[in-house]
Motif scaffolding. Structure first.
Motif, PDB file in Angstrom:
ATOM      1  N   LEU A 109      77.377  90.655  87.413  1.00  0.00           N
ATOM      2  CA  LEU A 109      76.890  91.396  88.568  1.00  0.00           C
ATOM      3  C   LEU A 109      77.351  92.851  88.507  1.00  0.00           C
ATOM      4  CD1 LEU A 109      77.600  88.704  91.314  1.00  0.00           C
ATOM      5  CD2 LEU A 109      75.358  89.376  90.439  1.00  0.00           C
ATOM      6  N   GLY A 110      78.585  93.060  88.027  1.00  0.00           N
ATOM      7  CA  GLY A 110      79.080  94.423  87.857  1.00  0.00           C
ATOM      8  C   GLY A 110      78.249  95.202  86.856  1.00  0.00           C
ATOM      9  N   LEU A 111      77.854  94.552  85.772  1.00  0.00           N
ATOM     10  CA  LEU A 111      77.017  95.219  84.773  1.00  0.00           C
ATOM     11  C   LEU A 111      75.645  95.567  85.350  1.00  0.00           C
ATOM     12  CD1 LEU A 111      76.559  96.226  81.911  1.00  0.00           C
ATOM     13  CD2 LEU A 111      75.966  93.889  81.232  1.00  0.00           C
ATOM     14  N   ILE A 112      75.086  94.665  86.166  1.00  0.00           N
ATOM     15  CA  ILE A 112      73.789  94.945  86.797  1.00  0.00           C
ATOM     16  C   ILE A 112      73.897  96.166  87.706  1.00  0.00           C
ATOM     17  CG2 ILE A 112      72.059  94.054  88.404  1.00  0.00           C
ATOM     18  CD1 ILE A 112      72.756  91.229  87.326  1.00  0.00           C
ATOM     19  N   ILE A 113      74.992  96.244  88.470  1.00  0.00           N
ATOM     20  CA  ILE A 113      75.188  97.384  89.364  1.00  0.00           C
ATOM     21  C   ILE A 113      75.393  98.666  88.557  1.00  0.00           C
ATOM     22  CG2 ILE A 113      76.870  98.403  90.971  1.00  0.00           C
ATOM     23  CD1 ILE A 113      77.019  95.701  92.344  1.00  0.00           C
ATOM     24  N   ALA A 114      76.104  98.581  87.440  1.00  0.00           N
ATOM     25  CA  ALA A 114      76.265  99.757  86.575  1.00  0.00           C
ATOM     26  C   ALA A 114      74.905 100.247  86.075  1.00  0.00           C
ATOM     27  CB  ALA A 114      77.178  99.418  85.399  1.00  0.00           C
ATOM     28  N   CYS A 115      74.039  99.320  85.715  1.00  0.00           N
ATOM     29  CA  CYS A 115      72.691  99.692  85.264  1.00  0.00           C
ATOM     30  C   CYS A 115      71.889 100.321  86.403  1.00  0.00           C
ATOM     31  CB  CYS A 115      71.955  98.461  84.736  1.00  0.00           C
ATOM     32  SG  CYS A 115      72.601  97.815  83.178  1.00  0.00           S
ATOM     33  N   ALA A 116      72.037  99.777  87.606  1.00  0.00           N
ATOM     34  CA  ALA A 116      71.324 100.336  88.754  1.00  0.00           C
ATOM     35  C   ALA A 116      71.776 101.763  89.032  1.00  0.00           C
ATOM     36  CB  ALA A 116      71.552  99.466  89.991  1.00  0.00           C
ATOM     37  N   GLY A 117      73.068 102.038  88.827  1.00  0.00           N
ATOM     38  CA  GLY A 117      73.564 103.393  89.024  1.00  0.00           C
ATOM     39  C   GLY A 117      73.016 104.372  88.007  1.00  0.00           C
ATOM     40  N   MET A 118      72.817 103.909  86.774  1.00  0.00           N
ATOM     41  CA  MET A 118      72.232 104.780  85.745  1.00  0.00           C
ATOM     42  C   MET A 118      70.775 105.110  86.056  1.00  0.00           C
ATOM     43  SD  MET A 118      73.812 103.422  82.139  1.00  0.00           S
ATOM     44  CE  MET A 118      73.882 101.671  82.474  1.00  0.00           C
ATOM     45  N   ALA A 119      70.046 104.121  86.570  1.00  0.00           N
ATOM     46  CA  ALA A 119      68.683 104.301  87.101  1.00  0.00           C
ATOM     47  C   ALA A 119      67.677 104.848  86.103  1.00  0.00           C
ATOM     48  CB  ALA A 119      68.714 105.204  88.343  1.00  0.00           C
ATOM     49  N   THR A 142      65.476  97.962  83.251  1.00  0.00           N
ATOM     50  CA  THR A 142      64.982  96.823  82.480  1.00  0.00           C
ATOM     51  C   THR A 142      66.110  95.866  82.139  1.00  0.00           C
ATOM     52  OG1 THR A 142      63.220  98.176  81.510  1.00  0.00           O
ATOM     53  CG2 THR A 142      63.783  96.123  80.376  1.00  0.00           C
ATOM     54  N   ALA A 143      67.240  96.414  81.692  1.00  0.00           N
ATOM     55  CA  ALA A 143      68.401  95.585  81.362  1.00  0.00           C
ATOM     56  C   ALA A 143      68.887  94.815  82.588  1.00  0.00           C
ATOM     57  CB  ALA A 143      69.531  96.466  80.815  1.00  0.00           C
ATOM     58  N   ALA A 144      68.915  95.480  83.743  1.00  0.00           N
ATOM     59  CA  ALA A 144      69.378  94.832  84.974  1.00  0.00           C
ATOM     60  C   ALA A 144      68.470  93.671  85.371  1.00  0.00           C
ATOM     61  CB  ALA A 144      69.459  95.859  86.100  1.00  0.00           C
ATOM     62  N   ILE A 145      67.157  93.874  85.283  1.00  0.00           N
ATOM     63  CA  ILE A 145      66.207  92.819  85.644  1.00  0.00           C
ATOM     64  C   ILE A 145      66.330  91.636  84.689  1.00  0.00           C
ATOM     65  CG2 ILE A 145      63.757  92.235  85.830  1.00  0.00           C
ATOM     66  CD1 ILE A 145      63.293  95.143  86.774  1.00  0.00           C
ATOM     67  N   LEU A 146      66.467  91.921  83.397  1.00  0.00           N
ATOM     68  CA  LEU A 146      66.652  90.837  82.424  1.00  0.00           C
ATOM     69  C   LEU A 146      67.921  90.049  82.701  1.00  0.00           C
ATOM     70  CD1 LEU A 146      65.604  92.588  79.066  1.00  0.00           C
ATOM     71  CD2 LEU A 146      64.373  90.782  80.275  1.00  0.00           C
ATOM     72  N   LEU A 147      68.992  90.756  83.051  1.00  0.00           N
ATOM     73  CA  LEU A 147      70.251  90.077  83.360  1.00  0.00           C
ATOM     74  C   LEU A 147      70.115  89.181  84.585  1.00  0.00           C
ATOM     75  CD1 LEU A 147      73.022  92.758  82.701  1.00  0.00           C
ATOM     76  CD2 LEU A 147      72.860  90.495  81.652  1.00  0.00           C
ATOM     77  N   ILE A 148      69.419  89.661  85.604  1.00  0.00           N
ATOM     78  CA  ILE A 148      69.228  88.854  86.804  1.00  0.00           C
ATOM     79  C   ILE A 148      68.523  87.541  86.462  1.00  0.00           C
ATOM     80  CG2 ILE A 148      67.916  88.701  88.958  1.00  0.00           C
ATOM     81  CD1 ILE A 148      68.546  91.623  89.462  1.00  0.00           C
ATOM     82  N   ILE A 149      67.485  87.622  85.648  1.00  0.00           N
ATOM     83  CA  ILE A 149      66.687  86.431  85.323  1.00  0.00           C
ATOM     84  C   ILE A 149      67.451  85.473  84.416  1.00  0.00           C
ATOM     85  CG2 ILE A 149      64.596  85.614  84.175  1.00  0.00           C
ATOM     86  CD1 ILE A 149      63.290  88.307  85.026  1.00  0.00           C
TER      87      ILE A 149
END
Length: 306
Positions: free
Chosen positions: A180-190, A196-203
């Motif tokens: 979840l921390g990695l997903i948030i880091a990706c969201a911050g980079m935007a 794309t990486a964040a969405i793949l991680l969620i799934i």
């Protein structure tokens, strides 16, 4: 699916209430204590969410997410970033980011199906999903850098904590917090690659973690323990469950599965982001290495012999 933050807040709080009842299902003192902790921590985030709505209504005159994103170009002022900061805070509590990770670890006292439901695909994902939806509104701001660094630090810290655990559910809990921390880091980079990486991680994280939680529950029913040291040589006792568990572990750390590809994309995105931060690259790379360590340790015990 809601565009209005009012409805998002309504369903947001329903998940908090549902988690309280699910975690306290067994009725033991420990279950009630951990359920209460999950309730008050998420209520703190709910207060932050409510404050965000009040500030947003005053700043832009609407609670529509689409309207807020449409005005993102002119919203990069301190007053306009304040409600988004409060929403990110609410997301951090919901997604058990440091220092709010204790409620998710405590939720492991719940029955295994509940553990498979809450940390893998439903409640905790609501927080990171909200940050992802809001990411275009704060892209390129100081808030984006803070969000990225906070997520990356959580990724490393939770991965390191998972390496020191022997309880299978605790390992899964800390690795969930890390992802979840990695997903948030990706969201911050935007950037497009980071999103794309964040969405793949969620799934892929939802599918793999749901499988692994159920595997740990099945193993516990058979051998009476969640300790991965007690799973040494499990292949001889429960070959089918051991193979399925091993498959779940492999999907989290080896190619060609989505979790590894998403982490690779995240590292590439952090290295090529417009606001390049070497610390962010190092944290994500180091955290990714630590995840391989605890997954490989678990897989080795499953395949090892007494």
């Amino acid at each position: 699916l809601c565009d209005s933050l009012t409805w998002v807040f309504f369903f947001w709080e329903i998940t908090t209430l549902c988690s309280f009842f699910l975690i306290s299902h067994d009725g033991t003192r420990e279950a009630k204590r951990n359920a209460t902790r999950a309730l008050w921590m998420n209520m703190v985030g709910g207060i932050g969410f409510l404050a965000a709505m009040l500030f947003m209504q005053k700043a832009i005159g609407t609670l529509s997410i689409q309207a807020m994103l449409a005005q993102s170009v002119v919203m990069h002022s301190t007053a306009a970033m304040l409600p988004i900061a409060f929403l990110c805070f609410a997301a951090f509590t919901k997604s058990a980011q440091l220092p709010f990770q204790s409620w998710l670890c405590g939720a492991m006292v719940a029955p295994t199906p509940v553990s498979a439901l809450l940390p893998s695909s439903t409640m905790v994902k609501a927080g990171v999903y909200l940050v992802l939806r809001l990411s275009p509104a704060f892209a390129g701001t100081m808030l984006a850098g803070i969000v990225s660094l906070t997520g990356a630090f959580t990724f490393v810290a939770a991965s390191a904590l998972a390496c020191g655990q022997s309880n299978g559910k605790k390992i899964l809990a800390y690795s969930t917090i890390a992802n979840l921390g990695l997903i948030i880091a990706c969201a911050g980079m935007a950037t497009p690659a980071a999103i794309t990486a964040a969405i793949l991680l969620i799934i892929f994280h939802a599918v793999s973690k749901g499988l692994l939680f159920l595997c740990v529950g099945t193993i516990e029913q058979h051998i009476g323990s969640r300790d991965i040291e007690s799973m040494r040589g499990l292949y001889k006792i429960m070959p089918r469950v051991a193979v399925i568990t091993l498959f779940g572990i492999v999907t989290m750390m080896l190619p060609p599965f989505g979790a590894l590809l998403a982490k690779w994309i995240a590292i590439e995105a952090s290295a090529s982001a417009p606001a390049f931060m070497p610390v962010l690259v190092v944290l994500i790379a180091f955290g990714s290495a630590l995840t391989v360590l605890f997954w490989a340790r678990w897989a080795g015990l499953l395949l090892g012999s007494d």
